[in-house]
Structures are given as structure tokens and as C-alpha cells.
Design a protein around this motif. Sequence first.
Motif, PDB file in Angstrom:
ATOM      1  N   VAL A 193      -2.125  51.350  16.267  1.00 14.18           N
ATOM      2  CA  VAL A 193      -0.928  51.575  15.454  1.00 14.18           C
ATOM      3  C   VAL A 193       0.116  50.499  15.734  1.00 14.18           C
ATOM      4  N   ALA A 194       0.301  50.153  17.012  1.00 12.90           N
ATOM      5  CA  ALA A 194       1.286  49.125  17.376  1.00 12.90           C
ATOM      6  C   ALA A 194       0.932  47.781  16.738  1.00 12.90           C
ATOM      7  N   GLU A 251      12.429  44.128  18.302  1.00 17.35           N
ATOM      8  CA  GLU A 251      11.064  44.578  18.575  1.00 17.35           C
ATOM      9  C   GLU A 251      10.923  45.059  20.016  1.00 17.35           C
ATOM     10  N   LEU A 265       1.900  48.801   8.555  1.00 13.64           N
ATOM     11  CA  LEU A 265       2.242  50.212   8.661  1.00 13.64           C
ATOM     12  C   LEU A 265       3.694  50.322   9.089  1.00 13.64           C
ATOM     13  N   SER A 266       4.450  51.164   8.388  1.00 11.61           N
ATOM     14  CA  SER A 266       5.851  51.392   8.753  1.00 11.61           C
ATOM     15  C   SER A 266       6.321  52.673   8.092  1.00 11.61           C
ATOM     16  N   LYS A 317       2.278  59.860  13.035  1.00  5.91           N
ATOM     17  CA  LYS A 317       1.495  59.007  13.927  1.00  5.91           C
ATOM     18  C   LYS A 317       0.918  59.825  15.093  1.00  5.91           C
ATOM     19  N   ASN A 337       3.193  44.422  10.081  1.00  6.98           N
ATOM     20  CA  ASN A 337       3.840  45.002   8.905  1.00  6.98           C
ATOM     21  C   ASN A 337       2.834  45.621   7.932  1.00  6.98           C
ATOM     22  N   ARG A 349       8.987  53.455  21.841  1.00  6.64           N
ATOM     23  CA  ARG A 349       7.649  54.050  21.733  1.00  6.64           C
ATOM     24  C   ARG A 349       7.086  54.442  23.094  1.00  6.64           C
ATOM     25  N   GLU A 407      12.090  48.541  19.969  1.00  9.77           N
ATOM     26  CA  GLU A 407      11.090  49.441  19.389  1.00  9.77           C
ATOM     27  C   GLU A 407       9.972  49.727  20.383  1.00  9.77           C
ATOM     28  N   GLU A 449       1.773  47.901  13.062  1.00 13.48           N
ATOM     29  CA  GLU A 449       3.216  47.806  12.838  1.00 13.48           C
ATOM     30  C   GLU A 449       3.723  46.385  13.082  1.00 13.48           C
ATOM     31  N   GLN A 450       3.171  45.712  14.081  1.00 11.25           N
ATOM     32  CA  GLN A 450       3.558  44.328  14.342  1.00 11.25           C
ATOM     33  C   GLN A 450       3.252  43.442  13.145  1.00 11.25           C
ATOM     34  N   TYR A 457       7.781  60.483  10.348  1.00 12.10           N
ATOM     35  CA  TYR A 457       6.885  59.332  10.515  1.00 12.10           C
ATOM     36  C   TYR A 457       6.308  59.315  11.930  1.00 12.10           C
TER      37      TYR A 457
END
Length: 255
Positions: A64-65, A194, A73-74, A24, A71, A201, A197, A68-69, A20
Motif C-alpha cells: 500500500v505504501a 511525505e 492509491l490515495s 486500508k 500516486n 502511518r 505521512e 501511495e508513493q 480511507y
Amino acid sequence: MERISVQDHRAVYERLCKDYLNLKLLTQHACHGPEQLERCKQSVRQDIHSCRKLSRITQFEQLVALMEQRNLLSLLKPDLIERFVLALGTKEVGSALTSYRDVLRSHYEPVRRFYFEDLRHRDRRTLLEKEVERIKLQEAAELPAVTPRPPTAATNAKRDAYLRQRESIYSLLQLEIGKSWKVFGRFLNVPAGELDEIEERNRQDLKTRIYETLERAEVQFDDAALDQYVGVLLKALESSRRKDLKRKIETMLQR
């Protein structure tokens, strides 16, 4: 039929975590310039529902961030990457996405279980804190409905001042918060999981960690409630013993 062990499922999950991340990175490397980034932003505009936030994005990793925040994309939800494949015209990412989906589809249930176990592990809130939160939400739901008041001129002025100075405020905090960014993030009500995470990243980029923490805190407020976010931000600085930065931001907002 040969039974697959828990260890084998775990190995598949760990492989997917790496795949994954690589997926990305491949997509990020295929996005070479502002025009391609704009095509990617346009491809998910309807899903993100915030032209303001999209307009601030200047790098693909920020897009992307944000996804993901929200939800979108995950590890379990890679489908929107296909939009980027079409926007960028990259066969390499398309091929990697197909392979990734095949593995995920074949092992979805155990992978999903490990994924949520890891999320729970990263969330350091105690069961007591979660129970208090649940009770508060329940009590709020039982309160009689109150007609929201229209924003006052003072509220609008505070929000507009913040929007004018937002990038300057972010730049100031990126330069000044330093290694205490996680403490600051907790005072901004960003969940510990979070924050972990964000750190994962951006291990080599402190400024991006601070920027993403601010973005994550702000995304909890819609455009009409940004004056409330300003209050949370100033209180977080005071709680972090950075009254100097609080005073600087208050001065900026008065300009």
C-alpha cells in the motif's frame, strides 16, 4: 435546495479520511498470508512497473505504501482496492469500498479541495524553495540534449554490490539511525510532507518509518541509476553526522 456549508463539507472530508484509513486496514486484515499477498501483488504488477520493488515486499502495508508513493492509491483514488477485493475474495472490503465511493462521488470537488489544501499545509518547503526548484527545472529543460553515456563497468559493479547488500544496509540503518530518522530523511531529499505521512502511518514502529523513508528515497532512481542513489545515501549519512555508518556501508559494498 438546501445549501451545504463549508463546515459540513469539511466534516465529510474528515470522515472520508477516517474511512480511507479503515478501508486500508480492512483490506490488510483480509490478507492473511504469503499466498494472498502474492495475489495482491500480481493484481497491481502492471501498474507498478517494477518487479524488483514488488519482490521485496513482504507485508501488505508495504504494498500500500508503494502504491501511495507512486500516486496509484490515495483518498481520491481508491479504485485499485477493487483489485484486492477480487484477489482476496472479501465481500466486507467490497461493501466498504462501494460505500466509500458513493460518498466520495457525491462530494468530490470540496473533498478534493480540502485534500490538496492539506497536502500543501504538510509540505513545509517555502515558496522561495519552490521557486528555485521551478527555475532549476526550467534551466534543465533549456539545456541542449546530451546523449546519455552507457553505464561503465565500475558503475555496474557499484550497483550490483548495493543490490547484494541492500537488505543488510536497510537492517543496519533501521537499528542505528534511531530518532534522528527525519533529519536523515531530509538529507535523502524526501519531502517533509511525505515524512509526516510516514510518521502518521507508523507511529508505534520506528523501524518501519526508517524502512519506508529509505524506500521513498530509492524510488526516485531507476534500476540503472542505483549507483547514484548509493552516493546520495552515503552523503546523507555524512551530513547527519553518522560517518560511522557511512564507513560500515562502504565496507559492506566492498565485499
